[in-house]
Design an enzyme around this catalytic site. Structure first.
Site, PDB file in Angstrom:
ATOM      1  N   TYR A 141       0.826  -1.206   0.006  1.00 10.77           N
ATOM      2  CA  TYR A 141       0.078   0.017   0.024  1.00 10.77           C
ATOM      3  C   TYR A 141       1.027   1.019   0.046  1.00 10.77           C
ATOM      4  O   TYR A 141       0.588   2.434  -0.591  1.00 10.77           O
ATOM      5  CB  TYR A 141      -0.813   0.080   1.253  1.00 10.77           C
ATOM      6  CG  TYR A 141      -2.344  -0.658   1.065  1.00 10.77           C
ATOM      7  CD1 TYR A 141      -2.438  -1.952   0.653  1.00 10.77           C
ATOM      8  CD2 TYR A 141      -3.227   0.214   1.427  1.00 10.77           C
ATOM      9  CE1 TYR A 141      -3.723  -2.505   0.512  1.00 10.77           C
ATOM     10  CE2 TYR A 141      -4.817  -0.285   1.117  1.00 10.77           C
ATOM     11  CZ  TYR A 141      -4.775  -1.785   0.834  1.00 10.77           C
ATOM     12  OH  TYR A 141      -6.043  -2.344   0.819  1.00 10.77           O
ATOM     13  N   LYS A 187       2.460 -15.345   1.656  1.00  7.06           N
ATOM     14  CA  LYS A 187       2.682 -15.991   0.503  1.00  7.06           C
ATOM     15  C   LYS A 187       4.165 -16.196   0.153  1.00  7.06           C
ATOM     16  O   LYS A 187       4.766 -16.033  -0.865  1.00  7.06           O
ATOM     17  CB  LYS A 187       2.230 -15.158  -0.872  1.00  7.06           C
ATOM     18  CG  LYS A 187       2.037 -15.633  -2.277  1.00  7.06           C
ATOM     19  CD  LYS A 187       0.876 -16.884  -2.411  1.00  7.06           C
ATOM     20  CE  LYS A 187       1.093 -17.476  -3.562  1.00  7.06           C
ATOM     21  NZ  LYS A 187       0.123 -18.717  -3.689  1.00  7.06           N
ATOM     22  N   ASP A 219      -3.772 -17.910  -0.197  1.00  5.69           N
ATOM     23  CA  ASP A 219      -4.609 -18.454  -1.109  1.00  5.69           C
ATOM     24  C   ASP A 219      -5.443 -19.693  -0.334  1.00  5.69           C
ATOM     25  O   ASP A 219      -6.657 -19.819  -0.241  1.00  5.69           O
ATOM     26  CB  ASP A 219      -4.199 -19.013  -2.309  1.00  5.69           C
ATOM     27  CG  ASP A 219      -2.868 -19.864  -2.389  1.00  5.69           C
ATOM     28  OD1 ASP A 219      -2.529 -19.977  -0.979  1.00  5.69           O
ATOM     29  OD2 ASP A 219      -2.350 -20.525  -3.300  1.00  5.69           O
ATOM     30  N   ASP A 247     -12.399  -8.933   4.422  1.00 10.43           N
ATOM     31  CA  ASP A 247     -13.850  -9.052   3.773  1.00 10.43           C
ATOM     32  C   ASP A 247     -14.220 -10.305   3.305  1.00 10.43           C
ATOM     33  O   ASP A 247     -15.456 -10.598   3.680  1.00 10.43           O
ATOM     34  CB  ASP A 247     -13.657  -8.403   2.081  1.00 10.43           C
ATOM     35  CG  ASP A 247     -13.976  -6.848   2.009  1.00 10.43           C
ATOM     36  OD1 ASP A 247     -13.595  -6.366   3.161  1.00 10.43           O
ATOM     37  OD2 ASP A 247     -14.360  -6.402   1.080  1.00 10.43           O
TER      38      ASP A 247
HETATM   39  C1  IPM Z   1     -10.523  -0.829   3.899  1.00  8.15           C
HETATM   40  C2  IPM Z   1     -10.730  -0.442   2.678  1.00  8.15           C
HETATM   41  C3  IPM Z   1      -9.596   0.372   2.372  1.00  8.15           C
HETATM   42  C4  IPM Z   1      -8.285  -0.228   2.309  1.00  8.15           C
HETATM   43  C5  IPM Z   1      -9.777   1.604   1.085  1.00  8.15           C
HETATM   44  C6  IPM Z   1     -10.872   2.151   1.027  1.00  8.15           C
HETATM   45  C7  IPM Z   1      -8.525   2.331   0.991  1.00  8.15           C
HETATM   46  O1  IPM Z   1     -10.862  -1.358   1.587  1.00  8.15           O
HETATM   47  O2  IPM Z   1     -10.537  -0.375   5.030  1.00  8.15           O
HETATM   48  O3  IPM Z   1     -10.366  -2.226   4.120  1.00  8.15           O
HETATM   49  O4  IPM Z   1      -7.919  -1.044   1.097  1.00  8.15           O
HETATM   50  O5  IPM Z   1      -7.733  -0.358   3.317  1.00  8.15           O
HETATM   51 MN    MN Z   2     -11.046  -3.310   2.436  1.00 11.29          MN
END
Ligand code: IPM
Ligand code: MN
Length: 365
Positions: A141, A187, A219, A247
């Site tokens: 990032y 990974k 994975d 997620d």
């Molecule tokens: C999260 C979001 C953020 C990330 C985005 C909005 C920059 O997806 O907080 O998980 O990727 O960290």
């Molecule tokens: Mn996210």
């Protein structure tokens, strides 16, 4: 001195769920005699619209002067075509980095009343309770060089020993108060950065002989989370893998609308729901405020060190769901579907009920 809380409601449903969370925050703080002050600042797309930047120096300074930040959500179609550095998402990354919030904690816990809302089978998710510790200020990032030209695009995945050590310690400390298992997700079969990650994690693990360390490729981890989520206690992972893994974990609880998060550093703390700004349902009083309210519970836990208050908020959410109240995202025709403000009122009522039942007047914190 009051505890200074900066509110960054942001975009889309952010303001609605933040308002809900603040009413719970105010109520619970009052109940437990915690002196708080709140101040609201513009952040994200709404800040861009007014000032031409999604994060002003003034908002950042207010966060530097705070004891905790409560964020709603940022982003929306309206700002999608802006250059990268002006997008609301870039402001979120800048805020995390500026405040040094290297630990992102995202719990994935199944509420028994919602067991049927998950797209996964009941038998698979029943009893799931794990936490993702995502490194939040490093990795791909933020790595340099980064960019793209006519022919190619590039990013750099990089982790220093120091960065890996500090997030690893956070994860192991958490596991020592839980089920004593850390699963480090990487990974390492492909990436040198992950091989280094694994080596450093193993070194830190030596200081925690009572905790079992498992290493898992990302994975495989993605598959294991949907196959048998109960095997996890604390998942430790890097920024990008943690984004994806959290997620997936979110869907175990049935809706992203349920998931709170805490982002902690050595001096600052930020609390935010995992869900986004959901511009399609904004302003209709139908957004689920639970993730934001649960983020307030995490604030009581981590910033105020008040575990009982945090637990009571979670209990109040659980009882509200047990009694059949749902927002539209998690409800069906058998439920009592309520809007954002009503859901919030009911959660506060349930909090009050449980508080009285437990005669908390005599509890020590
Ligand atoms: C999260 C979001 C953020 C990330 C985005 C909005 C920059 O997806 O907080 O998980 O990727 O960290
Ligand atoms: Mn996210």
């Amino acid at each position: 001195m009051p505890q200074k809380i900066i509110l960054l409601p942001g975009d889309g449903i952010g303001p609605e769920v933040t308002e809900a969370a603040v009413s719970v925050l105010t109520y619970v703080a009052n109940k437990f005699n915690v002196d708080i002050s709140t101040k609201e600042k513009l952040f994200g797309g709404v800040s861009y619209d007014k000032f031409g930047t999604p994060l002003t120096q003034e908002t950042l300074q207010a966060c530097y002067d705070s004891d905790a930040v409560l964020l709603g959500a940022v982003g929306g179609y309206k700002w999608e075509t802006l250059p990268h550095h002006l997008k609301p998402e870039a402001a979120l990354l800048k805020l995390r980095k500026s405040l040094g919030l290297f630990t992102n904690i995202r719990p994935a816990r199944v509420y028994p009343a919602l067991i049927d809302s998950s797209s996964l089978k009941k038998e698979v998710i029943k009893g799931t309770d794990f936490i993702v510790f995502r490194e939040l200020t490093g990795g791909i990032y933020f790595g340099e060089p980064r960019g793209y030209d006519e022919d190619k695009g590039w990013n750099t995945m990089i982790y220093t020993k120091f960065e890996i050590e500090r997030i690893t310690r956070m994860a192991f400390e958490a596991a020592s108060k839980r089920k004593h298992v850390v699963t480090s997700v990487d990974k390492a079969n492909v990436l040198e950065c992950s091989q280094f990650w694994r080596k450093v994690v193993e070194e830190v693990a030596n200081n925690y002989p009572t905790i079992e360390l498992k290493n898992m490729y990302v994975d495989n981890a993605a598959m294991q989370i949907v196959r048998d989520p109960k095997q996890f206690d604390v998942i430790l992972t890097s920024n990008l893998f943690g984004d994806i893994i959290s997620d997936i974990s979110g869907m175990i609880t049935g809706s992203l609308g349920m998931l709170p998060s805490a982002s902690l550093g050595s001096s600052y703390a930020l609390y935010e729901p995992v869900h986004g700004s959901a511009p399609d349902i904004c302003g209709q009083n139908i957004a689920n405020p639970i993730a934001s309210i649960a983020s307030v519970a995490m604030m009581f836990e981590h910033t105020f060190d008040m575990h009982k208050a945090a637990e009571l908020i979670f209990n109040a959410i659980e009882r509200t769901l047990d009694e059949g109240y749902r927002t539209a995202d998690i409800g069906n025709e058998e439920n009592n579907i309520v809007g954002t403000t009503e859901m919030t009122k009911i959660i506060i009522q349930k909090f009050e009920e449980i508080y009285n039942e437990q005669a908390l007047g005599v509890f020590t914190l």
